[in-house]
Design a protein around this motif. Structure first.
Motif, PDB file in Angstrom:
ATOM      1  N   MET A   1     -27.134  31.266 -25.091  1.00 41.70           N
ATOM      2  CA  MET A   1     -27.303  32.477 -25.883  1.00 41.70           C
ATOM      3  C   MET A   1     -28.522  33.218 -25.382  1.00 41.70           C
ATOM      4  SD  MET A   1     -28.156  32.667 -29.898  1.00 41.70           S
ATOM      5  CE  MET A   1     -27.166  31.207 -30.064  1.00 41.70           C
ATOM      6  N   HIS A 265     -16.358  36.262 -38.094  1.00 41.36           N
ATOM      7  CA  HIS A 265     -17.159  36.172 -36.874  1.00 41.36           C
ATOM      8  C   HIS A 265     -18.502  36.881 -37.030  1.00 41.36           C
ATOM      9  CE1 HIS A 265     -13.951  34.215 -34.742  1.00 41.36           C
ATOM     10  NE2 HIS A 265     -13.106  35.219 -34.981  1.00 41.36           N
ATOM     11  N   LYS A 266     -18.521  38.000 -37.750  1.00 45.06           N
ATOM     12  CA  LYS A 266     -19.789  38.681 -37.983  1.00 45.06           C
ATOM     13  C   LYS A 266     -20.703  37.850 -38.868  1.00 45.06           C
ATOM     14  CE  LYS A 266     -18.231  43.442 -37.322  1.00 45.06           C
ATOM     15  NZ  LYS A 266     -18.105  44.803 -37.916  1.00 45.06           N
ATOM     16  N   ASP A 269     -22.160  35.086 -36.722  1.00 43.82           N
ATOM     17  CA  ASP A 269     -23.231  35.579 -35.857  1.00 43.82           C
ATOM     18  C   ASP A 269     -24.518  35.770 -36.646  1.00 43.82           C
ATOM     19  OD1 ASP A 269     -21.571  35.593 -33.686  1.00 43.82           O
ATOM     20  OD2 ASP A 269     -21.141  37.742 -33.755  1.00 43.82           O
ATOM     21  N   GLU A 272     -25.980  32.359 -37.560  1.00 39.83           N
ATOM     22  CA  GLU A 272     -26.545  31.718 -36.371  1.00 39.83           C
ATOM     23  C   GLU A 272     -27.892  32.351 -36.014  1.00 39.83           C
ATOM     24  OE1 GLU A 272     -25.523  30.894 -31.647  1.00 39.83           O
ATOM     25  OE2 GLU A 272     -24.032  31.812 -32.967  1.00 39.83           O
ATOM     26  N   ALA A 273     -27.973  33.686 -36.111  1.00 40.24           N
ATOM     27  CA  ALA A 273     -29.236  34.363 -35.828  1.00 40.24           C
ATOM     28  C   ALA A 273     -30.312  33.941 -36.813  1.00 40.24           C
ATOM     29  CB  ALA A 273     -29.036  35.879 -35.871  1.00 40.24           C
TER      30      ALA A 273
END
Length: 303
Positions: A1, A265-266, A269, A272-273
């Motif tokens: 990443m 998926h958003k 993300d 995860e961030a």
């Protein structure tokens, strides 16, 4: 990443350094104007990271990237950011890490030190990856964030007073009331009245305001629309600083909840961030605990 990271801020390790803004000619008293003055540093301890000094000159240059309510706070935040940066650069050298600078969307290449900071964080910080169950829990708890906005397909007729005194405002109100009585809920009559009487540019489109979201109109006009049903003209004119508004709501389009499958998926993300942000802050705090940082506090490093 891949994550580009200029400086880790203790409150938000993902926050990037803002780009400096060049003052305009007006702000600098002419074409170009004098050089911007760097405020003198407040009096506080010298800053060292494992024996390496963070110089006052470096902090003074960094301070422009840390807006704060006062000079002392900005100075401390700038010093902390550079201390974190130095910790990461030292650790990258210890690990023998190197990185090739990357280019941004505008084709600008990052500085060598920025690439090194990015490399050590990408190598050492591993966020926990959220699963479907965690994403679903977030979706269920934050459903309002995943709704499309309610829209108001609306029109108005603006009757502007011909002066600033009370008599002018009263005359404009009476005019608006006559229009309401004449047009009723008839859309054709409303459109004709808008073309004939409205002082707003929307008169050329039969008074149409298009599809309006909440917050896009002045509060009084928005409240007037909220009170109407589909196809209704307001029975009372609404006053704003612009004049008196005769309102018509063609239809209300209620917001819809976006399906989880479209947002999964958003959400993943984002989670995860967030996980990466927490892990990066812990990693920096651990480097500070294992080393010696003087003159500025790294959150989480004590104890």
């Amino acid at each position: 990443m891949s994550r580009k990271l200029d400086v880790i801020n203790l409150g938000d390790p993902l926050q990037s350094r803002p780009q400096p803004v060049m003052p305009s000619a007006c702000e600098t008293s002419g074409c170009g104007g004098p050089e911007p003055m760097i405020p003198p540093p407040p009096t506080f301890s010298e800053v060292f990271v494992n024996g390496v000094e963070i110089t006052p000159e470096a902090i003074a240059e960094e301070i422009q990237h840390h807006p704060a309510p006062d000079a002392e706070t900005a100075w401390v935040e700038a010093a902390r950011a550079l201390a974190v940066r130095e910790l990461l650069l030292q650790e990258a050298r210890r690990l023998g890490l190197a990185a090739s600078p990357e280019a941004d969307e505008a084709g600008r290449s990052e500085a060598d030190d920025d690439a090194t900071v990015r490399a050590v964080l990408e190598d050492q910080v591993q966020p926990a990856l959220p699963g479907d169950e965690e994403c679903r829990r977030y979706y269920d708890a934050q459903r309002d964030r995943f709704r499309t906005p309610t829209l108001f397909d609306a029109a108005h007729i603006l009757i502007e007073p011909e002066g600033k005194d009370d008599d002018a405002w009263t005359a404009a109100e009476q005019h608006a009331r006559r229009i309401i009585a004449e047009v009723g809920d008839d859309p054709a009559l409303f459109a004709a009245a808008a073309r004939a009487h409205s002082g707003c540019a929307s008169s050329q489109q039969d008074g149409s305001l298009g599809q309006i979201r909440r917050g896009e109109l002045v509060p009084a006009v928005q409240a007037g629309l909220e009170a109407l049903g589909d196809g209704e003209t307001g029975s009372e004119p609404i006053r704003s600083r612009f004049g008196w508004h005769v309102l018509r709501l063609h239809r209300r389009i209620e917001g819809q909840l976006l399906p989880f499958e479209h947002m999964k998926h958003k959400i993943a993300d984002m989670l995860e961030a967030r996980s990466w942000s927490v892990a990066a802050a812990r990693y920096v705090a651990d480097l500070a605990r294992r080393g010696t940082v003087e003159g500025v506090r790294i959150e989480g490093a004590a104890g």
